[in-house]
Design a protein around this motif. Structure first.
Motif, PDB file in Angstrom:
ATOM      1  N   THR A  68      47.792  17.327  22.408  1.00 46.60           N
ATOM      2  CA  THR A  68      48.090  16.364  23.442  1.00 46.60           C
ATOM      3  C   THR A  68      49.338  16.493  23.951  1.00 46.60           C
ATOM      4  OG1 THR A  68      48.144  14.113  24.108  1.00 46.60           O
ATOM      5  CG2 THR A  68      48.417  14.543  22.002  1.00 46.60           C
ATOM      6  N   ILE A  69      50.418  16.866  23.034  1.00 48.82           N
ATOM      7  CA  ILE A  69      51.951  17.279  23.327  1.00 48.82           C
ATOM      8  C   ILE A  69      51.985  18.733  22.743  1.00 48.82           C
ATOM      9  CG2 ILE A  69      54.077  16.675  22.959  1.00 48.82           C
ATOM     10  CD1 ILE A  69      53.319  13.824  22.561  1.00 48.82           C
ATOM     11  N   CYS A  70      52.861  19.487  23.569  1.00 47.61           N
ATOM     12  CA  CYS A  70      52.824  20.990  22.846  1.00 47.61           C
ATOM     13  C   CYS A  70      53.197  21.242  21.671  1.00 47.61           C
ATOM     14  CB  CYS A  70      53.706  21.702  24.044  1.00 47.61           C
ATOM     15  SG  CYS A  70      53.448  21.743  25.749  1.00 47.61           S
ATOM     16  N   TYR A  71      53.958  20.485  21.031  1.00 43.64           N
ATOM     17  CA  TYR A  71      54.251  20.834  19.692  1.00 43.64           C
ATOM     18  C   TYR A  71      53.623  20.189  18.650  1.00 43.64           C
ATOM     19  CZ  TYR A  71      56.881  16.247  20.077  1.00 43.64           C
ATOM     20  OH  TYR A  71      57.207  14.878  20.001  1.00 43.64           O
ATOM     21  N   GLN A  72      52.732  19.316  18.827  1.00 47.12           N
ATOM     22  CA  GLN A  72      51.760  18.613  18.060  1.00 47.12           C
ATOM     23  C   GLN A  72      50.283  19.303  17.947  1.00 47.12           C
ATOM     24  OE1 GLN A  72      51.885  14.295  19.128  1.00 47.12           O
ATOM     25  NE2 GLN A  72      53.989  14.143  18.216  1.00 47.12           N
ATOM     26  N   SER A  73      49.621  18.828  16.919  1.00 46.38           N
ATOM     27  CA  SER A  73      48.404  19.522  16.825  1.00 46.38           C
ATOM     28  C   SER A  73      47.391  18.432  16.023  1.00 46.38           C
ATOM     29  CB  SER A  73      48.213  20.983  16.476  1.00 46.38           C
ATOM     30  OG  SER A  73      46.881  21.397  16.177  1.00 46.38           O
TER      31      SER A  73
END
Length: 356
Positions: free
Chosen positions: A143-148
């Motif tokens: 949902t945010i580039c650095y989060q998975s």
């Protein structure tokens, strides 16, 4: 100037991914660029850099066994592998909590970004997360580039943080077993003074003798209440093989407690689970024995590679994906202490009778 542009592009990607429903066509290039720095191909498999205890780890998923000199450890039940090495970026793993289920998400790879959402996730020890649509190959749920929220497995399924964390912990790849397979207690009453528990359905025919019986309701293990299948699976999985565990059950109207020996689990998840895995036996979907590296106990040693099991105690074996009926028939025979098999051996039907 280029640094400023990169920062703007990164946060633009973050904004657009987090607020996907607000735009008809989105540019996920910032997240795809992050993906290229946080993943790589090693020995023909995609690896992902994820943070565990604030330390980067390279992990991969594969339904088939992997071979590589860079593999540090593996969990064949989940298809997870830990590789040596380091990448420029890493993903912060996020849990599949109620907040995650309310978010617009995307499955991101180097070439694709597919919007969707997380569907039901049971949180059992082998349960994968499920996305609302088929995932692009080798993608991450974000949902945010650095989060998975996890890495793609197959179809709509992905490996969530819950399972990745256990794999990267000292327990990773090891699962305890108390010799039973269970089902949910669907008859539990909200007014009951006991935990919901789980119902013993099958006994492992090769496991040490136990006081547990089919239809026992397991209420607690080592004092920890069992309220769901997930509770049972995680508690048992974390038990150390060769230890003992205190188990409390409801049998009819009586509460009983006893000690059970903890063994090592051999089947489940991506591995077939017939109970015969303890001896390395491989049985295919047509109930044909494909491998038997060491002889079975008692008269079951008469079985050999190529034999097809036709029925167990005069009941034809149903072919189901999880070998549930196969285990059920053997479990029932185990309670009686003996079994009779009809086997197709080299084109001839033969009977095999054995003590259990």
């Amino acid at each position: 100037m280029s640094i400023c542009k990169n920062v703007v592009a990164f946060f633009a990607g973050v904004f657009m991914l987090a607020f996907a429903p607000l735009a008809a066509a989105l540019d996920f290039s910032a997240c795809q660029n992050y993906y290229k720095q946080a993943t790589a191909n090693i020995d023909s498999v995609r690896v992902y850099s994820v943070l565990y205890n604030d330390t980067p780890h390279l992990i991969a998923f594969s339904q088939k066994p992997l071979r590589s000199p860079r593999i540090i450890k593996a969990d064949p039940f989940l298809g997870l592998y830990l590789f040596s090495g380091k990448l420029p970026k890493s993903y912060h793993l996020k849990p599949l909590d109620s907040f995650a289920h309310s978010l617009p998400l995307a499955a991101v790879s180097a070439t694709h970004a597919l919007q969707g959402s997380v569907l039901n996730f049971e949180k059992g020890v082998f349960d994968l997360g499920k996305f609302s649509t088929t995932l692009p190959k080798d993608s991450v749920i974000s949902t945010i580039c650095y989060q998975s929220y996890g890495i793609s497995a197959y179809g709509q399924y992905f490996v969530p943080k819950l399972l990745i964390d256990r794999f990267l912990s000292p327990l990773g790849g090891r699962y305890g077993d108390i010799g039973v397979r269970v089902t949910p207690n669907t008859q539990a009453s909200a007014n009951s003074k006991h935990p919901r528990g789980v119902i013993v359905e099958q006994l492992d025919i090769f496991f040490p003798k136990t006081f547990l019986k089919p239809q026992d309701k397991i209420l607690s293990i080592n004092g920890r209440a069992i309220e769901s299948m997930a509770d049972f699976e995680w508690i048992v999985a974390d038990l150390a093989p060769e230890s003992s565990a205190s188990v409390k059950v409801l049998r009819g109207s009586r509460i009983l407690s006893g000690e059970v020996r903890v063994g090592k689990r051999y089947g489940g998840g991506l591995l077939q689970d017939t109970f015969f895995e303890r001896y390395g036996v491989l049985i295919d979907r047509d109930l044909i024995i494909r491998a038997m590296p060491k002889p079975l106990p008692n008269n079951l040693r008469q079985l050999s590679v190529g034999d097809k099991i036709l029925w167990i105690d005069k009941t034809p074996v149903k072919k189901d994906a999880n070998f549930w009926h196969f285990r059920q028939l053997f479990s029932q025979a185990f309670v009686r202490g003996k079994v009779e098999l009809l086997v197709l051996h080299e084109g001839v039907e033969i009977f095999i009778r054995s003590e259990l």
